[in-house]
Design a protein around this motif. Structure first.
Motif, PDB file in Angstrom:
ATOM      1  N   TYR A  17       0.822  -1.209   0.000  1.00 28.57           N
ATOM      2  CA  TYR A  17       0.000   0.000   0.000  1.00 28.57           C
ATOM      3  C   TYR A  17       0.860   1.265   0.000  1.00 28.57           C
ATOM      4  O   TYR A  17       0.660   2.158  -0.825  1.00 28.57           O
ATOM      5  CB  TYR A  17      -0.945   0.023   1.202  1.00 28.57           C
ATOM      6  N   TYR A  18       1.805   1.367   0.902  1.00 29.32           N
ATOM      7  CA  TYR A  18       2.580   2.599   1.036  1.00 29.32           C
ATOM      8  C   TYR A  18       3.504   2.858  -0.153  1.00 29.32           C
ATOM      9  O   TYR A  18       3.962   3.979  -0.336  1.00 29.32           O
ATOM     10  CB  TYR A  18       3.357   2.624   2.353  1.00 29.32           C
ATOM     11  N   ASN A  19       3.743   1.857  -0.971  1.00 29.24           N
ATOM     12  CA  ASN A  19       4.559   2.030  -2.169  1.00 29.24           C
ATOM     13  C   ASN A  19       3.710   2.046  -3.443  1.00 29.24           C
ATOM     14  O   ASN A  19       4.241   1.951  -4.540  1.00 29.24           O
ATOM     15  CB  ASN A  19       5.624   0.938  -2.253  1.00 29.24           C
ATOM     16  N   SER A  20       2.415   2.188  -3.286  1.00 32.66           N
ATOM     17  CA  SER A  20       1.511   2.159  -4.438  1.00 32.66           C
ATOM     18  C   SER A  20       1.183   3.560  -4.944  1.00 32.66           C
ATOM     19  O   SER A  20       1.340   4.558  -4.237  1.00 32.66           O
ATOM     20  CB  SER A  20       0.202   1.455  -4.053  1.00 32.66           C
ATOM     21  N   ARG A  21       0.713   3.597  -6.167  1.00 29.50           N
ATOM     22  CA  ARG A  21       0.219   4.841  -6.760  1.00 29.50           C
ATOM     23  C   ARG A  21      -1.009   5.330  -5.972  1.00 29.50           C
ATOM     24  O   ARG A  21      -1.182   6.518  -5.756  1.00 29.50           O
ATOM     25  CB  ARG A  21      -0.139   4.586  -8.223  1.00 29.50           C
ATOM     26  N   LEU A  22      -1.838   4.401  -5.550  1.00 26.54           N
ATOM     27  CA  LEU A  22      -3.043   4.734  -4.806  1.00 26.54           C
ATOM     28  C   LEU A  22      -2.709   5.520  -3.539  1.00 26.54           C
ATOM     29  O   LEU A  22      -3.367   6.511  -3.224  1.00 26.54           O
ATOM     30  CB  LEU A  22      -3.819   3.464  -4.442  1.00 26.54           C
ATOM     31  N   LEU A  41     -11.352   1.341  -2.084  1.00 23.60           N
ATOM     32  CA  LEU A  41      -9.923   1.611  -2.179  1.00 23.60           C
ATOM     33  C   LEU A  41      -9.121   0.303  -2.262  1.00 23.60           C
ATOM     34  O   LEU A  41      -8.151   0.206  -3.014  1.00 23.60           O
ATOM     35  CB  LEU A  41      -9.460   2.461  -0.999  1.00 23.60           C
ATOM     36  N   THR A  42      -9.537  -0.694  -1.502  1.00 31.85           N
ATOM     37  CA  THR A  42      -8.874  -1.991  -1.566  1.00 31.85           C
ATOM     38  C   THR A  42      -9.037  -2.601  -2.954  1.00 31.85           C
ATOM     39  O   THR A  42      -8.089  -3.150  -3.515  1.00 31.85           O
ATOM     40  CB  THR A  42      -9.425  -2.954  -0.495  1.00 31.85           C
ATOM     41  N   ASP A  43     -10.224  -2.470  -3.502  1.00 31.10           N
ATOM     42  CA  ASP A  43     -10.479  -2.940  -4.866  1.00 31.10           C
ATOM     43  C   ASP A  43      -9.537  -2.268  -5.865  1.00 31.10           C
ATOM     44  O   ASP A  43      -8.963  -2.932  -6.734  1.00 31.10           O
ATOM     45  CB  ASP A  43     -11.916  -2.601  -5.250  1.00 31.10           C
ATOM     46  N   GLU A  44      -9.391  -0.965  -5.732  1.00 36.22           N
ATOM     47  CA  GLU A  44      -8.506  -0.216  -6.629  1.00 36.22           C
ATOM     48  C   GLU A  44      -7.053  -0.654  -6.458  1.00 36.22           C
ATOM     49  O   GLU A  44      -6.315  -0.768  -7.433  1.00 36.22           O
ATOM     50  CB  GLU A  44      -8.648   1.285  -6.395  1.00 36.22           C
ATOM     51  N   LEU A  45      -6.645  -0.898  -5.238  1.00 36.15           N
ATOM     52  CA  LEU A  45      -5.282  -1.350  -4.978  1.00 36.15           C
ATOM     53  C   LEU A  45      -5.049  -2.737  -5.587  1.00 36.15           C
ATOM     54  O   LEU A  45      -4.004  -3.000  -6.180  1.00 36.15           O
ATOM     55  CB  LEU A  45      -4.997  -1.361  -3.484  1.00 36.15           C
ATOM     56  N   GLU A  48      -4.565  -2.308  -9.233  1.00 35.83           N
ATOM     57  CA  GLU A  48      -3.220  -1.798  -9.486  1.00 35.83           C
ATOM     58  C   GLU A  48      -2.200  -2.931  -9.428  1.00 35.83           C
ATOM     59  O   GLU A  48      -1.314  -3.035 -10.275  1.00 35.83           O
ATOM     60  CB  GLU A  48      -2.882  -0.709  -8.464  1.00 35.83           C
ATOM     61  N   LEU A  49      -2.332  -3.808  -8.439  1.00 32.94           N
ATOM     62  CA  LEU A  49      -1.412  -4.946  -8.311  1.00 32.94           C
ATOM     63  C   LEU A  49      -1.517  -5.884  -9.512  1.00 32.94           C
ATOM     64  O   LEU A  49      -0.503  -6.364 -10.021  1.00 32.94           O
ATOM     65  CB  LEU A  49      -1.697  -5.718  -7.028  1.00 32.94           C
ATOM     66  N   THR A  50      -2.725  -6.142  -9.960  1.00 33.09           N
ATOM     67  CA  THR A  50      -2.945  -7.008 -11.116  1.00 33.09           C
ATOM     68  C   THR A  50      -2.289  -6.405 -12.354  1.00 33.09           C
ATOM     69  O   THR A  50      -1.620  -7.114 -13.106  1.00 33.09           O
ATOM     70  CB  THR A  50      -4.446  -7.218 -11.360  1.00 33.09           C
TER      71      THR A  50
END
Length: 55
Positions: A17-22, A41-45, A48-50
């Motif tokens: 999370y802390y290293n994500s664009r989100l 927000l979890t869905d968006e993260l 992003e991971l996918t």
């Protein structure tokens, strides 16, 4: 939530999370994203991971 959804240790989920664009978007308040529900927000993260896995 990411930890539970992905079966990750909490520390790993926090690192992701802390290293994500989100995280950057939330920190800057871009698009009012910080007001979205944590599940959204979890869905968006997870999306992003996918996307990162396929690049």
């Amino acid at each position: 939530m990411l930890s539970r959804a992905q079966g990750l240790e909490l520390e790993k989920a926090m690192d992701i999370y802390y290293n994500s664009r989100l995280s950057s978007l939330i920190e800057s308040g871009a698009y009012g994203i910080q007001y979205l529900d944590f599940r959204v927000l979890t869905d968006e993260l997870e999306k992003e991971l996918t996307n990162l896995k396929y690049k």
